[in-house]
Scaffold this motif. Sequence first.
Motif, mmCIF file in Angstrom:
data_model
loop_
_atom_site.group_PDB
_atom_site.id
_atom_site.type_symbol
_atom_site.label_atom_id
_atom_site.label_comp_id
_atom_site.label_asym_id
_atom_site.label_seq_id
_atom_site.Cartn_x
_atom_site.Cartn_y
_atom_site.Cartn_z
ATOM 1 N N UNK A 122 3.474 13.527 -1.184
ATOM 2 C CA UNK A 122 4.606 14.350 -0.751
ATOM 3 C C UNK A 122 4.955 15.394 -1.803
ATOM 4 N N UNK A 123 4.948 15.002 -3.059
ATOM 5 C CA UNK A 123 5.242 15.957 -4.142
ATOM 6 C C UNK A 123 4.189 17.046 -4.223
ATOM 7 N N UNK A 124 2.942 16.671 -4.063
ATOM 8 C CA UNK A 124 1.862 17.651 -4.077
ATOM 9 C C UNK A 124 2.059 18.674 -2.960
ATOM 10 N N UNK A 125 2.368 18.176 -1.765
ATOM 11 C CA UNK A 125 2.554 19.068 -0.617
ATOM 12 C C UNK A 125 3.732 20.015 -0.855
ATOM 13 N N UNK A 126 4.814 19.501 -1.411
ATOM 14 C CA UNK A 126 5.976 20.351 -1.681
ATOM 15 C C UNK A 126 5.638 21.401 -2.742
ATOM 16 N N UNK A 169 3.374 -1.335 -5.017
ATOM 17 C CA UNK A 169 3.943 -0.207 -5.761
ATOM 18 C C UNK A 169 2.934 0.932 -5.890
ATOM 19 N N UNK A 170 1.650 0.591 -6.008
ATOM 20 C CA UNK A 170 0.628 1.630 -6.169
ATOM 21 C C UNK A 170 0.518 2.513 -4.934
ATOM 22 N N UNK A 171 0.423 1.906 -3.750
ATOM 23 C CA UNK A 171 0.256 2.763 -2.569
ATOM 24 C C UNK A 171 1.519 3.573 -2.311
ATOM 25 N N UNK A 172 2.692 2.994 -2.611
ATOM 26 C CA UNK A 172 3.929 3.752 -2.424
ATOM 27 C C UNK A 172 4.031 4.905 -3.424
ATOM 28 N N UNK A 173 3.553 4.682 -4.628
ATOM 29 C CA UNK A 173 3.524 5.744 -5.628
ATOM 30 C C UNK A 173 2.583 6.864 -5.193
ATOM 31 N N UNK A 174 1.452 6.488 -4.626
ATOM 32 C CA UNK A 174 0.507 7.494 -4.127
ATOM 33 C C UNK A 174 1.095 8.272 -2.949
ATOM 34 N N UNK A 175 1.899 7.618 -2.144
ATOM 35 C CA UNK A 175 2.555 8.314 -1.036
ATOM 36 C C UNK A 175 3.543 9.349 -1.575
ATOM 37 N N UNK A 176 4.321 8.969 -2.572
ATOM 38 C CA UNK A 176 5.259 9.910 -3.199
ATOM 39 C C UNK A 176 4.500 11.053 -3.859
ATOM 40 N N UNK A 177 3.369 10.735 -4.482
ATOM 41 C CA UNK A 177 2.547 11.767 -5.121
ATOM 42 C C UNK A 177 2.036 12.765 -4.084
ATOM 43 N N UNK A 210 -0.621 23.521 2.787
ATOM 44 C CA UNK A 210 -0.188 22.603 1.730
ATOM 45 C C UNK A 210 -0.759 21.207 1.969
ATOM 46 N N UNK A 211 -0.735 20.757 3.204
ATOM 47 C CA UNK A 211 -1.264 19.430 3.514
ATOM 48 C C UNK A 211 -2.775 19.374 3.295
ATOM 49 N N UNK A 212 -3.436 20.433 3.644
ATOM 50 C CA UNK A 212 -4.891 20.495 3.455
ATOM 51 C C UNK A 212 -5.234 20.438 1.967
ATOM 52 N N UNK A 232 -6.861 14.953 -0.500
ATOM 53 C CA UNK A 232 -7.451 13.892 -1.324
ATOM 54 C C UNK A 232 -6.393 12.862 -1.727
ATOM 55 N N UNK A 233 -5.165 13.301 -1.912
ATOM 56 C CA UNK A 233 -4.089 12.367 -2.268
ATOM 57 C C UNK A 233 -3.704 11.508 -1.069
ATOM 58 N N UNK A 234 -3.747 12.088 0.124
ATOM 59 C CA UNK A 234 -3.490 11.305 1.331
ATOM 60 C C UNK A 234 -4.581 10.251 1.501
ATOM 61 N N UNK A 235 -5.823 10.644 1.253
ATOM 62 C CA UNK A 235 -6.931 9.690 1.361
ATOM 63 C C UNK A 235 -6.791 8.557 0.339
ATOM 64 N N UNK A 236 -6.337 8.888 -0.864
ATOM 65 C CA UNK A 236 -6.131 7.862 -1.894
ATOM 66 C C UNK A 236 -5.034 6.889 -1.463
#
Length: 133
Positions: free
Chosen positions: A44-48, A34-42, A68-70, A74-78
């Motif tokens: 995507x939300x950050x990028x949007x 659940x943690x890594x999936x939550x970070x993935x959603x985070x 936006x991705x740049x 840090x969230x992608x790395x997390x």
Amino acid sequence: MKSVLALIPVTLLAAACASRPPAADPQAQEQANAQWQSLRADYTNCAREQADAGLPGRGSPQDLAGAALKACQSRLDAMRGAFRDYLDAQMVSSHGHDSARQAADRLARDAEAKTRAYLVRYVERERYNAGLR
């Protein structure tokens, strides 16, 4: 001699079972998943959110998606780290750990590519709807 030969498969089976990791806590595995999936959603939300902030600008949708991705790197790395930790907990061998690293890197590349494609279409649609084209 036959009794010694009969013990070889039993010995090999015992050694194989001994090399398996202890049974992992299913609740801990669920939390890690659940943690890594939550970070993935985070991510995507950050990028949007970053793309939303740049909508009124004049840059191309591709440039805006890249910026936006740049900004959310840090969230992608997390997310990559959490996914690798999730897989590492299930691996025993060094080969398994290498595979976990490769899978985490592949997941991060795929997440970035999919988010980029989504953002380009998202920016185009939002600008069109706002009459900014």
